[in-house]
Design a protein around this motif. Structure first.
Motif, PDB file in Angstrom:
ATOM      1  N   LYS A  10       0.833  -1.192   0.000  1.00  0.00           N
ATOM      2  CA  LYS A  10       0.000   0.000   0.000  1.00  0.00           C
ATOM      3  C   LYS A  10       0.875   1.252   0.000  1.00  0.00           C
ATOM      4  CE  LYS A  10      -3.724   2.253   2.393  1.00  0.00           C
ATOM      5  NZ  LYS A  10      -4.285   2.585   3.661  1.00  0.00           N
ATOM      6  N   THR A  11       0.499   2.187  -0.855  1.00  0.00           N
ATOM      7  CA  THR A  11       1.242   3.438  -0.930  1.00  0.00           C
ATOM      8  C   THR A  11       1.018   4.229   0.346  1.00  0.00           C
ATOM      9  OG1 THR A  11       0.931   3.460  -3.316  1.00  0.00           O
ATOM     10  CG2 THR A  11       1.565   5.537  -2.283  1.00  0.00           C
ATOM     11  N   PRO A  12       2.094   4.662   1.005  1.00  0.00           N
ATOM     12  CA  PRO A  12       1.923   5.421   2.247  1.00  0.00           C
ATOM     13  C   PRO A  12       1.397   6.822   1.975  1.00  0.00           C
ATOM     14  CG  PRO A  12       4.225   5.361   1.642  1.00  0.00           C
ATOM     15  CD  PRO A  12       3.502   4.475   0.664  1.00  0.00           C
ATOM     16  N   SER A  13       0.702   7.371   2.950  1.00  0.00           N
ATOM     17  CA  SER A  13       0.275   8.761   2.879  1.00  0.00           C
ATOM     18  C   SER A  13       1.492   9.643   3.100  1.00  0.00           C
ATOM     19  CB  SER A  13      -0.776   9.052   3.946  1.00  0.00           C
ATOM     20  OG  SER A  13      -1.025  10.441   3.998  1.00  0.00           O
ATOM     21  N   ALA A  14       1.629  10.667   2.242  1.00  0.00           N
ATOM     22  CA  ALA A  14       2.749  11.592   2.373  1.00  0.00           C
ATOM     23  C   ALA A  14       2.302  12.930   2.940  1.00  0.00           C
ATOM     24  CB  ALA A  14       3.423  11.783   1.014  1.00  0.00           C
ATOM     25  N   GLY A  15       1.021  13.041   3.314  1.00  0.00           N
ATOM     26  CA  GLY A  15       0.532  14.277   3.907  1.00  0.00           C
ATOM     27  C   GLY A  15      -0.204  15.145   2.913  1.00  0.00           C
ATOM     28  N   GLN A  51       1.154  11.479 -10.921  1.00  0.00           N
ATOM     29  CA  GLN A  51       0.360  10.284 -11.188  1.00  0.00           C
ATOM     30  C   GLN A  51      -0.773  10.174 -10.177  1.00  0.00           C
ATOM     31  OE1 GLN A  51       2.978   6.887 -10.087  1.00  0.00           O
ATOM     32  NE2 GLN A  51       3.761   7.040 -12.169  1.00  0.00           N
ATOM     33  N   GLU A  52      -1.741   9.336 -10.524  1.00  0.00           N
ATOM     34  CA  GLU A  52      -2.852   9.080  -9.610  1.00  0.00           C
ATOM     35  C   GLU A  52      -2.408   8.140  -8.496  1.00  0.00           C
ATOM     36  OE1 GLU A  52      -6.217   7.546 -11.739  1.00  0.00           O
ATOM     37  OE2 GLU A  52      -6.292   9.278 -13.084  1.00  0.00           O
ATOM     38  N   CYS A  53      -3.125   8.205  -7.378  1.00  0.00           N
ATOM     39  CA  CYS A  53      -2.954   7.239  -6.293  1.00  0.00           C
ATOM     40  C   CYS A  53      -4.026   6.171  -6.489  1.00  0.00           C
ATOM     41  CB  CYS A  53      -3.153   7.907  -4.934  1.00  0.00           C
ATOM     42  SG  CYS A  53      -1.870   9.070  -4.495  1.00  0.00           S
ATOM     43  N   ASP A  54      -3.621   4.918  -6.475  1.00  0.00           N
ATOM     44  CA  ASP A  54      -4.563   3.819  -6.682  1.00  0.00           C
ATOM     45  C   ASP A  54      -5.749   3.899  -5.735  1.00  0.00           C
ATOM     46  OD1 ASP A  54      -2.999   2.754  -8.697  1.00  0.00           O
ATOM     47  OD2 ASP A  54      -2.006   1.315  -7.375  1.00  0.00           O
ATOM     48  N   GLY A  55      -6.958   3.852  -6.300  1.00  0.00           N
ATOM     49  CA  GLY A  55      -8.168   3.790  -5.503  1.00  0.00           C
ATOM     50  C   GLY A  55      -8.582   5.094  -4.848  1.00  0.00           C
ATOM     51  N   LYS A  56      -7.947   6.209  -5.203  1.00  0.00           N
ATOM     52  CA  LYS A  56      -8.278   7.500  -4.576  1.00  0.00           C
ATOM     53  C   LYS A  56      -8.747   8.481  -5.649  1.00  0.00           C
ATOM     54  CE  LYS A  56      -5.548   7.041  -0.502  1.00  0.00           C
ATOM     55  NZ  LYS A  56      -6.259   7.216   0.702  1.00  0.00           N
ATOM     56  N   ASP A  57      -9.495   9.486  -5.225  1.00  0.00           N
ATOM     57  CA  ASP A  57     -10.018  10.518  -6.112  1.00  0.00           C
ATOM     58  C   ASP A  57      -8.858  11.250  -6.795  1.00  0.00           C
ATOM     59  OD1 ASP A  57     -11.078  12.799  -7.295  1.00  0.00           O
ATOM     60  OD2 ASP A  57     -12.404  13.272  -5.615  1.00  0.00           O
ATOM     61  N   PRO A  58      -8.730  11.148  -8.141  1.00  0.00           N
ATOM     62  CA  PRO A  58      -7.598  11.756  -8.839  1.00  0.00           C
ATOM     63  C   PRO A  58      -7.610  13.294  -8.835  1.00  0.00           C
ATOM     64  CG  PRO A  58      -9.127  10.802 -10.409  1.00  0.00           C
ATOM     65  CD  PRO A  58      -9.603  10.408  -9.035  1.00  0.00           C
ATOM     66  N   LYS A  59      -8.696  13.897  -8.396  1.00  0.00           N
ATOM     67  CA  LYS A  59      -8.737  15.359  -8.290  1.00  0.00           C
ATOM     68  C   LYS A  59      -8.188  15.843  -6.953  1.00  0.00           C
ATOM     69  CE  LYS A  59     -12.615  15.862 -11.396  1.00  0.00           C
ATOM     70  NZ  LYS A  59     -14.031  16.097 -11.539  1.00  0.00           N
ATOM     71  N   LEU A 135      23.167   5.130 -15.021  1.00  0.00           N
ATOM     72  CA  LEU A 135      22.201   4.657 -14.034  1.00  0.00           C
ATOM     73  C   LEU A 135      20.851   5.268 -14.387  1.00  0.00           C
ATOM     74  CD1 LEU A 135      24.256   5.255 -10.763  1.00  0.00           C
ATOM     75  CD2 LEU A 135      23.936   3.089 -11.981  1.00  0.00           C
ATOM     76  N   GLY A 136      19.825   4.445 -14.466  1.00  0.00           N
ATOM     77  CA  GLY A 136      18.458   4.928 -14.614  1.00  0.00           C
ATOM     78  C   GLY A 136      17.872   5.035 -13.212  1.00  0.00           C
ATOM     79  N   ILE A 137      17.429   6.235 -12.842  1.00  0.00           N
ATOM     80  CA  ILE A 137      16.982   6.478 -11.476  1.00  0.00           C
ATOM     81  C   ILE A 137      15.572   7.041 -11.497  1.00  0.00           C
ATOM     82  CG2 ILE A 137      17.451   7.772  -9.348  1.00  0.00           C
ATOM     83  CD1 ILE A 137      20.441   7.858 -10.337  1.00  0.00           C
ATOM     84  N   THR A 138      14.688   6.442 -10.723  1.00  0.00           N
ATOM     85  CA  THR A 138      13.328   6.961 -10.589  1.00  0.00           C
ATOM     86  C   THR A 138      12.991   7.070  -9.114  1.00  0.00           C
ATOM     87  OG1 THR A 138      12.623   5.941 -12.664  1.00  0.00           O
ATOM     88  CG2 THR A 138      10.889   6.608 -11.135  1.00  0.00           C
ATOM     89  N   THR A 139      12.659   8.292  -8.691  1.00  0.00           N
ATOM     90  CA  THR A 139      12.161   8.502  -7.336  1.00  0.00           C
ATOM     91  C   THR A 139      10.650   8.668  -7.433  1.00  0.00           C
ATOM     92  OG1 THR A 139      12.642  10.873  -7.544  1.00  0.00           O
ATOM     93  CG2 THR A 139      14.255   9.535  -6.382  1.00  0.00           C
ATOM     94  N   ILE A 140       9.940   8.195  -6.413  1.00  0.00           N
ATOM     95  CA  ILE A 140       8.485   8.328  -6.388  1.00  0.00           C
ATOM     96  C   ILE A 140       8.033   8.568  -4.950  1.00  0.00           C
ATOM     97  CG2 ILE A 140       8.064   5.836  -6.259  1.00  0.00           C
ATOM     98  CD1 ILE A 140       5.587   6.524  -8.182  1.00  0.00           C
ATOM     99  N   SER A 141       7.062   9.447  -4.824  1.00  0.00           N
ATOM    100  CA  SER A 141       6.576   9.822  -3.493  1.00  0.00           C
ATOM    101  C   SER A 141       5.454   8.908  -3.050  1.00  0.00           C
ATOM    102  CB  SER A 141       6.047  11.263  -3.519  1.00  0.00           C
ATOM    103  OG  SER A 141       4.810  11.322  -4.217  1.00  0.00           O
ATOM    104  N   GLY A 142       5.109   9.065  -1.777  1.00  0.00           N
ATOM    105  CA  GLY A 142       3.883   8.487  -1.278  1.00  0.00           C
ATOM    106  C   GLY A 142       2.703   9.272  -1.847  1.00  0.00           C
ATOM    107  N   CYS A 143       1.528   9.001  -1.342  1.00  0.00           N
ATOM    108  CA  CYS A 143       0.305   9.619  -1.842  1.00  0.00           C
ATOM    109  C   CYS A 143      -0.002  10.903  -1.060  1.00  0.00           C
ATOM    110  CB  CYS A 143      -0.842   8.629  -1.704  1.00  0.00           C
ATOM    111  SG  CYS A 143      -2.358   9.169  -2.487  1.00  0.00           S
ATOM    112  N   TYR A 144      -0.012  12.014  -1.774  1.00  0.00           N
ATOM    113  CA  TYR A 144      -0.345  13.314  -1.185  1.00  0.00           C
ATOM    114  C   TYR A 144      -1.820  13.633  -1.390  1.00  0.00           C
ATOM    115  CZ  TYR A 144       4.561  14.765  -0.818  1.00  0.00           C
ATOM    116  OH  TYR A 144       5.894  14.878  -0.494  1.00  0.00           O
TER     117      TYR A 144
END
Length: 155
Positions: A10-15, A51-59, A135-144
């Motif tokens: 599960k994607t953590p909440s990032a605030g 990007q969207e957060c899975d299962g959450k309102d994309p707006k 090096l291919g580097i991808t950082t991604i945040s939790g769900c804001y």
């Protein structure tokens, strides 16, 4: 997938943040990872995206991701950079979650690390046989969640 497996992925909440503030924070993490490589080189100019957060309102909810490449000035520094990253991404709140060779013809080395305090994950792929090696580097945040009265800005 069991309930316990689902909770691990599960994607953590990032605030709460605006998309611009979240992108700035993630780009700062990418800059830190660049510093962790510890060798001179050139980074691509790609900016962050939303990007969207899975299962959450994309707006109202979003994640930020930042893909970029790093090519050391000397090809021999690629292994040095990856070793430095392995060391640094096990300190300061970072934890390496996975380290493996993928199924590509080149069997590229992949490193996945999380920083729970920053609600950020990074995936690094070592492309030893590309020209130039990189090096291919991808950082991604939790769900804001966007602040009250605002909507997610796409970029």
């Amino acid at each position: 997938m069991s309930d316990s497996d689902a909770s691990k992925t599960k994607t953590p909440s990032a605030g709460v943040a605006t998309t611009d503030d979240a992108a700035d924070a993630l780009e700062a993490v990418s800059s830190q990872i660049h510093d962790f490589a510890g060798v001179p080189g050139k980074s691509s100019e790609a900016g962050a995206g939303v990007q969207e957060c899975d299962g959450k309102d994309p707006k109202k909810f979003f994640r930020v991701w930042h893909p970029w490449n790093f090519a050391p000035k000397k090809a021999s520094d690629l292994d040095v950079a990856m070793e430095n990253l392995k060391k640094k991404l096990n300190t300061g709140g970072w934890v390496i979650k996975d380290l493996y060779h993928d199924n590509s013809p080149n069997k590229a080395l992949n490193l996945v690390a999380d920083n729970d305090a920053k609600k950020v994950s990074v995936r690094i792929t070592q492309y030893s046989k590309t020209d130039p090696p990189s090096l291919g580097i991808t950082t991604i945040s939790g769900c804001y969640q966007v602040p009250e009265g605002e909507t997610v800005e796409q970029f």
